[in-house]
Design a protein around this motif. Structure first.
Motif, PDB file in Angstrom:
ATOM      1  N   ILE A 207       7.740   9.160  -4.044  1.00  0.00           N
ATOM      2  CA  ILE A 207       6.445   8.868  -4.660  1.00  0.00           C
ATOM      3  C   ILE A 207       6.430   9.245  -6.146  1.00  0.00           C
ATOM      4  O   ILE A 207       5.532   8.831  -6.882  1.00  0.00           O
ATOM      5  N   ASP A 208       7.421  10.020  -6.576  1.00  0.00           N
ATOM      6  CA  ASP A 208       7.469  10.475  -7.978  1.00  0.00           C
ATOM      7  C   ASP A 208       8.327   9.580  -8.865  1.00  0.00           C
ATOM      8  O   ASP A 208       8.436   9.826 -10.075  1.00  0.00           O
ATOM      9  N   TYR A 216       1.993  -0.334 -10.515  1.00  0.00           N
ATOM     10  CA  TYR A 216       1.565   0.459  -9.359  1.00  0.00           C
ATOM     11  C   TYR A 216       0.806  -0.460  -8.401  1.00  0.00           C
ATOM     12  O   TYR A 216      -0.009  -1.270  -8.849  1.00  0.00           O
ATOM     13  N   PHE A 241     -11.207  -1.437 -13.871  1.00  0.00           N
ATOM     14  CA  PHE A 241     -10.338  -1.314 -15.034  1.00  0.00           C
ATOM     15  C   PHE A 241      -8.939  -0.888 -14.600  1.00  0.00           C
ATOM     16  O   PHE A 241      -8.770   0.042 -13.828  1.00  0.00           O
ATOM     17  N   THR A 276      -2.224   2.082 -12.766  1.00  0.00           N
ATOM     18  CA  THR A 276      -2.054   3.415 -12.168  1.00  0.00           C
ATOM     19  C   THR A 276      -2.264   3.272 -10.661  1.00  0.00           C
ATOM     20  O   THR A 276      -2.866   2.293 -10.204  1.00  0.00           O
ATOM     21  N   THR A 277      -1.798   4.260  -9.922  1.00  0.00           N
ATOM     22  CA  THR A 277      -1.996   4.238  -8.468  1.00  0.00           C
ATOM     23  C   THR A 277      -3.489   4.246  -8.170  1.00  0.00           C
ATOM     24  O   THR A 277      -3.967   3.564  -7.265  1.00  0.00           O
ATOM     25  N   TRP A 278      -4.217   5.049  -8.970  1.00  0.00           N
ATOM     26  CA  TRP A 278      -5.643   5.189  -8.694  1.00  0.00           C
ATOM     27  C   TRP A 278      -6.385   3.876  -8.915  1.00  0.00           C
ATOM     28  O   TRP A 278      -7.263   3.523  -8.122  1.00  0.00           O
ATOM     29  N   PHE A 281      -5.822   1.873  -5.906  1.00  0.00           N
ATOM     30  CA  PHE A 281      -6.638   2.372  -4.781  1.00  0.00           C
ATOM     31  C   PHE A 281      -8.091   1.925  -4.928  1.00  0.00           C
ATOM     32  O   PHE A 281      -8.733   1.490  -3.987  1.00  0.00           O
ATOM     33  N   LYS A 282      -8.605   2.076  -6.168  1.00  0.00           N
ATOM     34  CA  LYS A 282     -10.015   1.746  -6.387  1.00  0.00           C
ATOM     35  C   LYS A 282     -10.233   0.236  -6.247  1.00  0.00           C
ATOM     36  O   LYS A 282     -11.234  -0.206  -5.669  1.00  0.00           O
ATOM     37  N   LYS A 425       5.890   0.215  -7.766  1.00  0.00           N
ATOM     38  CA  LYS A 425       5.765   1.346  -6.819  1.00  0.00           C
ATOM     39  C   LYS A 425       4.551   1.091  -5.949  1.00  0.00           C
ATOM     40  O   LYS A 425       3.436   1.032  -6.437  1.00  0.00           O
ATOM     41  N   TRP A 428       0.800   3.985  -0.204  1.00  0.00           N
ATOM     42  CA  TRP A 428      -0.263   3.917   0.798  1.00  0.00           C
ATOM     43  C   TRP A 428      -1.205   5.085   0.572  1.00  0.00           C
ATOM     44  O   TRP A 428      -0.766   6.183   0.215  1.00  0.00           O
ATOM     45  N   SER A 429      -2.474   4.867   0.826  1.00  0.00           N
ATOM     46  CA  SER A 429      -3.410   5.989   0.820  1.00  0.00           C
ATOM     47  C   SER A 429      -3.215   6.780   2.111  1.00  0.00           C
ATOM     48  O   SER A 429      -2.558   6.313   3.044  1.00  0.00           O
ATOM     49  N   ARG A 430      -3.777   7.981   2.166  1.00  0.00           N
ATOM     50  CA  ARG A 430      -3.719   8.744   3.420  1.00  0.00           C
ATOM     51  C   ARG A 430      -4.421   7.971   4.533  1.00  0.00           C
ATOM     52  O   ARG A 430      -3.974   7.984   5.692  1.00  0.00           O
ATOM     53  N   GLU A 431      -5.484   7.276   4.176  1.00  0.00           N
ATOM     54  CA  GLU A 431      -6.200   6.496   5.190  1.00  0.00           C
ATOM     55  C   GLU A 431      -5.280   5.412   5.770  1.00  0.00           C
ATOM     56  O   GLU A 431      -5.242   5.204   6.985  1.00  0.00           O
TER      57      GLU A 431
ATOM     58  N   SER B  18     -10.507   5.584 -17.843  1.00  0.00           N
ATOM     59  CA  SER B  18     -11.771   5.318 -17.164  1.00  0.00           C
ATOM     60  C   SER B  18     -12.384   6.667 -16.762  1.00  0.00           C
ATOM     61  O   SER B  18     -11.675   7.539 -16.262  1.00  0.00           O
ATOM     62  N   ILE B  21     -11.518   8.350 -13.258  1.00  0.00           N
ATOM     63  CA  ILE B  21     -10.159   8.557 -12.717  1.00  0.00           C
ATOM     64  C   ILE B  21      -9.949  10.055 -12.442  1.00  0.00           C
ATOM     65  O   ILE B  21     -10.227  10.904 -13.291  1.00  0.00           O
ATOM     66  N   PRO B  22      -9.520  10.387 -11.226  1.00  0.00           N
ATOM     67  CA  PRO B  22      -9.302  11.805 -10.927  1.00  0.00           C
ATOM     68  C   PRO B  22      -8.159  12.384 -11.767  1.00  0.00           C
ATOM     69  O   PRO B  22      -7.179  11.690 -12.085  1.00  0.00           O
ATOM     70  N   TRP B  25      -4.446  11.713 -10.987  1.00  0.00           N
ATOM     71  CA  TRP B  25      -3.736  10.495 -11.372  1.00  0.00           C
ATOM     72  C   TRP B  25      -3.486  10.445 -12.876  1.00  0.00           C
ATOM     73  O   TRP B  25      -2.545   9.797 -13.326  1.00  0.00           O
ATOM     74  N   ARG B  28      -0.330  12.644 -12.971  1.00  0.00           N
ATOM     75  CA  ARG B  28       0.859  12.010 -12.396  1.00  0.00           C
ATOM     76  C   ARG B  28       1.248  10.707 -13.098  1.00  0.00           C
ATOM     77  O   ARG B  28       2.392  10.555 -13.544  1.00  0.00           O
ATOM     78  N   ASP B  29       0.319   9.766 -13.141  1.00  0.00           N
ATOM     79  CA  ASP B  29       0.687   8.418 -13.583  1.00  0.00           C
ATOM     80  C   ASP B  29       0.586   8.243 -15.097  1.00  0.00           C
ATOM     81  O   ASP B  29       1.284   7.400 -15.670  1.00  0.00           O
ATOM     82  N   THR B  34       4.919  14.872 -12.342  1.00  0.00           N
ATOM     83  CA  THR B  34       4.840  14.477 -10.929  1.00  0.00           C
ATOM     84  C   THR B  34       4.999  15.657  -9.958  1.00  0.00           C
ATOM     85  O   THR B  34       5.043  15.454  -8.748  1.00  0.00           O
ATOM     86  N   TYR B  38      -0.032  13.944  -4.543  1.00  0.00           N
ATOM     87  CA  TYR B  38      -1.112  13.287  -3.813  1.00  0.00           C
ATOM     88  C   TYR B  38      -0.877  13.473  -2.320  1.00  0.00           C
ATOM     89  O   TYR B  38       0.206  13.152  -1.821  1.00  0.00           O
ATOM     90  N   GLY B  39      -1.910  13.991  -1.621  1.00  0.00           N
ATOM     91  CA  GLY B  39      -1.757  14.149  -0.165  1.00  0.00           C
ATOM     92  C   GLY B  39      -2.874  13.508   0.625  1.00  0.00           C
ATOM     93  O   GLY B  39      -2.646  12.928   1.677  1.00  0.00           O
ATOM     94  N   CYS B  40      -4.115  13.621   0.119  1.00  0.00           N
ATOM     95  CA  CYS B  40      -5.248  13.109   0.909  1.00  0.00           C
ATOM     96  C   CYS B  40      -6.288  12.392   0.061  1.00  0.00           C
ATOM     97  O   CYS B  40      -7.015  11.550   0.579  1.00  0.00           O
TER      98      CYS B  40
END
Lengths: 731, 154
Positions: A207-208, A216, A241, A276-278, A281-282, A425, A428-431, B18, B21-22, B25, B28-29, B34, B38-40
């Protein structure tokens, strides 16, 4: 066992490598022409450099089981290396290493002779070379600490001074292994290879991975197993965005079932590609999508378990010894009970992810996988590639527990990278991880026993009904897989015995979970035996020992014999170290179970307290393990403790349920895992012997579950016949 | 795009991002650090634990707009003498199995030991129970914290 690291294959394959000099018959002439060699590769696994450092290749995927340390320890031991002057490099996936996978507790079992041979061959070459240099007979020389020593005078030469001559030695096919008594590295507690990088945060997990121009991605997946996409609104995701592209990923458009006959290559959904990954996800969260779930079973847990119960009366006999019906008629007493085991998710800490750079018809992959071969096979079929057009890197893996045996998080990443011509890359989210797992199948077990007038078991019947991981997602009429087989305990120990399987088809994706079938089957078997002991007011360990009979080899099936000597030894030892016979205060109790798994024998005693209000505290766990030679005692102890905690945790709270074809649970808030404050003191005792080392990843887990349930019965008289335990004890 | 100022591992930076954004991220990104995992994504597993103005936080649930002007330390920046002693205890006891949760565990442990140089077992349990370890390294984590506390005192 086949020696897969065939030397000729290796020479052919690695002669294309640049920089390092490959030593061997075919290449000796070319070796002589090369004056400035600084690296001497004796095999794909062992290289010695002229600066005195030894570089060992760790060939298997490291998922936290410690194999990146344990296999090189065996190589180092046999060659006489100095562990402080050894570097360890993780191998990429390559046919020359074969058997490059993590599963079934097999790594040490399959590689023990292979590693010893590779190490011993290099020791042979170095001693031959030293014999020429030192003008001494080889039988007076030993290798140790990166040097070859003369046993009598103590004179020595470092490995690096021997390389040129050692390189000319033809490595023998037959080579003597080091006597166990001489071990200096094997058996010494050794910290993990990557421990420093881990504590500094510099280890690169899958993941890194970061590559120039990398995109992403994530996939908004249809929550219903096997469901499809009806329509989606691209703009809804693109309003976020950072979201760059929105792409439909319908498995049927990309080969269908190439990875596994019983599984789609990936979960159908809509991929969101972002910066970005986020943002991905969003975007996935914001995407407006309508799913097509027509014609699916839409599983519900209650209804699924009803099907399991119904199937108990329609079964196939997997093993039949003697005549259980005759035994039943003859018996002084018959007893039966039904046990129920839930579905479980794997939840490794590192969520599923894969990074792919597809360019110029070449597919480079960084994937945390237990099974790289499956991913290579899938990619070859999906893109019509040859193995040389695929490179799979094996980064350190943040846990697997069986989940990463399946490659359904790799194919879609490759599709996206090919589409964009850039590295992608996919995370998956945890969900996603919890809702699209390959679950440990839930099951129903009908246990029946016949006892003679002395209370001896004369008949045993175990009927298991569930959906099998072997026909997971299967509606194509393939033969039913089974979750109980002819080897299952107590086969061989009871004269009249019948093991039966009732198979139910289901749409739930099912797979290997740590300890596989034993993770479910140990609970009914060893709790039922505990029931029999209490029914007759006999101490459960004494009863089990009597059930096993005298110390001997017990024929089970074909050539396979169960070593009852070693089994009884761990049982007697755990009885002693757990203070089994010392009375406990009211409200406390001890429970026992013992199993054989992956060639290792394990006996466990769990001590609990059940408070008046039903609150359960696990006070202590004692385990005695006979796994043969212990390669790395630090890693071995960690595997046993980890396996026991996983068993306890699954028994306490592990449960996945389904509603309308989708998984109900979604994250650690509703699929909890054990926390430090609930962790008992786990004491592990290893039996010391010189028998070949056997597996340890899986075997500690199964007995922990019945031992806990049996302890609860001893403490408060409540018989647990259904997992998880959560809530059942509360008043 | 709004711009935010952060001090990360003692270095002052500004990032355009934005507002929602947490921090995880961003770290990391966008910053490429890194070690924080990210876990949950819900603040329930602790893999993403960093120090924010000296306190341990779950970086997956803190939006960058709420972090503006803050000082952040990640595992890569945990380099003070006492902090290194914590990492050394982790190495000495060979704590990690898969290793994925360990950065978060160490960040939480380091914050605990700053505030409470001599934590009891119960205090360790309570603080560290916000961090999940799927492999089950808890007892070694506990021993490493006690060992580090002892070594730091000497």
């Amino acid at each position: 066992m086949k020696n897969n690291l065939d030397r000729r294959t290796f020479l052919k394959l690695s002669s294309s490598a640049t920089g390092a000099l490959i030593v061997g018959l075919q290449l000796q002439s070319c070796y002589r022409k090369e004056e400035a060699a600084t690296q001497y590769a004796f095999s794909p696994l062992i290289r010695i450099d002229t600066d005195g450092w030894v570089t060992l290749t760790a060939k298997n995927p490291e998922i936290g089981q410690g194999i990146k340390t344990a296999l090189p320890m065996i190589l180092a031991e046999e060659m006489g290396a100095d562990w402080d002057k050894v570097k360890i490099e993780q191998a990429d996936f390559d046919v020359k290493y074969e058997e490059q996978w993590a599963g079934g507790s097999y790594a040490i079992i399959l590689n023990w002779d292979l590693m010893r041979k590779a190490g011993a061959q290099v020791r042979y070459a170095l001693i031959e070379a030293a014999s020429i240099h030192m003008k001494l007979p080889t039988n007076e020389l030993i290798s140790n600490n990166n040097r070859v020593f003369h046993k009598i005078s103590g004179k020595s030469m470092p490995f690096e001074a021997l390389l040129e001559k050692a390189a000319l030695v033809d490595l023998p096919e037959e080579v003597a292994f080091k006597p166990v008594e001489d071990y200096k590295i094997i058996g010494k507690p050794t910290p993990q290879t990557d421990v420093k990088d881990i504590v500094n945060g510099t280890t690169s997990f899958g993941i890194d991975i970061s590559l120039p121009e990398m995109l992403y991605a994530t996939v908004r997946k249809n929550p219903v197993f096997q469901g499809k996409i009806k329509s989606y609104n691209e703009a809804s995701a693109k309003s976020v965005f950072g979201v760059l592209e929105v792409i439909e990923l319908n498995n049927e458009d990309y080969g269908g079932r190439l990875l596994e006959a019983n599984s789609p290559n990936f979960v159908n959904g809509v991929a969101i590609v972002a910066d970005t990954t986020w943002a991905a996800f969003k975007g996935a969260e914001k995407l407006e999508v309508e799913w097509d779930n027509t014609g699916l079973r839409k599983e519900n847990s209650e209804e699924l378990f009803q099907r399991f119960y119904k199937q108990l009366s329609e079964t196939k006999i997997e093993r039949k010894d003697g005549d259980i019906h005759k035994a039943r008629r003859k018996a002084a007493k018959n007893h039966e009970a039904i046990y129920e085991v839930p579905f479980l998710a794997h939840v490794p800490m590192e969520p599923m992810n894969c990074t792919v750079h597809f360019r110029d018809n070449f597919c480079e992959v960084w994937v945390p996988t237990q099974n790289p071969q499956a991913i290579e096979n899938g990619l070859m079929k999906l893109f019509q590639l040859k193995p040389e057009q695929i490179k799979i890197h094996l980064p350190r893996i943040g846990g697997g527990f069986g989940r990463r045996y399946y490659g359904d998080y790799a194919m879609d990443a490759a599709v996206l990278s090919k589409k964009f011509g850039k590295p992608v890359k996919l995370t998956w989210s945890r969900e996603d991880d919890i809702q699209h797992d390959w679950y440990r199948p839930g099951s129903v077990h009908k246990m029946s026993v016949s006892l003679d007038s002395q209370g001896k078991v004369i008949g045993w019947q175990h009927i298991l009904a569930n959906a099998s991981r072997k026909t997971s997602l299967g509606r194509d009429g393939r033969p039913a897989g089974t979750e109980i087989d002819a080897y299952d305990f107590p086969a061989g120990f009871v004269p009249n015995l019948q093991l039966e399987y009732g198979h139910v088809l289901s749409d739930v994706p099912l797979g290997q979970w740590r300890a596989v079938a034993a993770s479910a089957n140990a609970f009914p078997v060893h709790c039922f035996l505990d029931e029999l002991a209490h029914m007759q007011q006999i101490d459960p360990i004494d009863y089990f020992i009597a059930f096993l009979g005298p110390a001997r080899m017990v024929p089970v099936l074909g050539d396979y014999e169960f070593d009852n000597n070693r089994f009884l030894h761990v049982i007697e030892k755990v009885k002693q170290i757990s203070n089994w016979e010392t009375p406990l205060p009211k409200g406390q109790g001890r429970g026992f179970a013992a199993r054989k798994g992956a060639g290792s024998f394990i006996a466990e005693v769990v001590t609990v307290e059940v408070e008046a209000n039903g609150n359960l505290n696990i006070l202590r766990v004692d385990a005695v393990v006979d796994c043969g030679i212990i390669v790395n005692p630090s890693g071995a102890q960690a595997q046993v403790v980890g396996g026991i905690l996983e068993g306890l945790c699954a028994a306490l709270y592990g449960e996945i349920t389904f509603r309308d074809g989708a998984t109900v649970q979604s994250n650690f808030h509703d699929y909890p895992w054990i926390r430090m404050k609930d962790v008992p003191d786990v004491r592990v005792d290893f039996i010391k012997n010189n028998l070949p080392p056997r597996g340890l990843g899986e075997p500690p887990l199964p007995p922990a579950i019945p031992a806990l349930a049996n302890a609860i019965f001893a403490a408060c008289g409540k018989r647990i016949r259904k997992l998880p335990i959560a809530g059942q004890l509360l008043n | 795009m709004p711009s935010y100022k952060l001090t990360i591992n003692s270095e002052s930076i500004s990032v355009e991002a934005s507002p929602d954004i947490p921090l995880l991220w961003v770290i990391r990104d966008m910053l490429g650090l890194t070690g924080t995992k990210y876990g949950c994504g819900k603040g329930v597993c602790g893999a993403c634990t960093v120090h924010f103005n000296g306190s341990p936080i779950k970086s997956c649930t803190m939006a960058i707009e709420n972090a503006d002007g803050g000082a952040i330390t990640t595992i890569e920046g945990l380099v003070k003498e006492k902090e290194i002693m914590i990492k050394e205890a982790w190495i000495q006891l060979d704590v990690p199995q898969c290793g994925y949760c360990q950065a978060g565990q160490i960040m939480n442990a380091a914050a605990l030991l700053v505030n409470n140089p001599n934590p009891s077992n119960v205090e360790i349990d309570n603080t560290m129970s916000s961090n999940l370890c799927r492999c089950g390294t808890y007892s070694r984590i506990k021993q490493a914290i006690s060992l580090a506390a002892k070594n730091i005192k000497q």
